[in-house]
Write a protein that holds these residues in place. Structure first.
Motif: not given
Ligand SMILES: [Zn+2]
Ligand SMILES: [Zn+2]
Length: 255
Positions: A148-151, A159-160, A170-172
């Protein structure tokens, strides 16, 4: 390995640690955990080895990884510290068997502009070839693994992050909307960025990340994408809440 394994290939911010020309106590530390290559992980689940981000340290990282099998690349965003090693994926593909790559449309467009030699109609022999799937906010499958992509927002760039089983990476991030927050409650493992103790315009500081972790109540949280401004691993790790720890390069966690 139990259900899911994550191997941290790199846990540093864009400069890595030590930072070039810096002589602070973190950059001069003898502790291997204070040496951070650019952030990237391999997630192993249901027989698939998923590389998340492929930065400029990728070659060194994969030569030292516990297992160098890779089945797909998921890209969080186009910044160089997350895509600078993609050319080295040539070891994993051929024109007959292009390497599966999953990214947002804006990332795919930028990759084609940055690495036109990989995407031309008659590519130079030996360049890496990719089987691109454009993703947005909908879940997708790699083999039997649902992702599942997470915006999240990196300053003003969407970003994702990625949720796989009951783990999210989750990065950045510098902001997470309430919609994405809803998808992150009560995880077995939350991996999330924390740049340093001081605030920063495009990355969460340590305090901001700890506030998010308190809201999301994961069983375990591991911090990544750190600069020398996070402090010495040994010292900082001791002061964190009981379910939170700093990642370090080479760390392998199973859930
Ligand atoms: Zn980054
Ligand atoms: Zn330093």
């Amino acid at each position: 390995m139990k259900g899911l394994e994550i191997e941290f290939l790199g846990t540093g911010t864009s400069t890595g640690v030590p930072q070039i020309k810096c002589s602070c106590q973190v950059c001069c530390s003898d502790d291997a955990r204070d040496k951070r290559l650019r952030s990237s992980v391999i997630v192993r689940h249901k027989g698939k080895n998923l590389l998340i981000d492929c930065g400029p340290d990728f070659r060194t990282q994969i030569l030292n990884a516990s297992n160098n099998n890779l089945d797909a690349l998921l890209i969080s965003h186009i910044h160089y510290d997350h895509v600078g090693g993609i050319d080295d994926l040539r070891a994993y593909c051929s024109p007959e068997k292009p390497f599966p790559l999953y990214a947002r449309q804006d990332v795919v467009n930028a990759l084609k502009a940055h690495m036109p030699y990989c995407f031309s109609d008659s590519p130079y022999p030996g360049v890496p070839s990719f089987d691109i799937t454009v993703i947005d906010n909908k879940a997708f499958l790699v083999g039997e693994v649902e992702i599942l992509p997470l915006e999240v927002m990196h300053a003003n760039l969407p970003i994702l992050g990625f949720k796989i089983a009951n783990m999210a990476y989750i990065t950045d991030a510098s902001y997470i909307s309430s919609k994405t927050m809803q998808q992150l409650h009560n995880l077995d493992l939350l991996v999330i960025n924390a740049l340093r103790t001081e605030p920063h315009h495009s990355h969460f500081s340590l305090e901001e990340t700890l506030t998010i972790i308190r809201k999301l109540t994961p069983q375990r949280a591991i911090l990544t994408h750190m600069s020398h401004g996070i402090g010495l691993h040994e010292k900082v790790n001791k002061k964190l809440p009981q379910n939170v720890e700093l990642a370090h390069d080479g760390l392998i966690v199973s859930i």
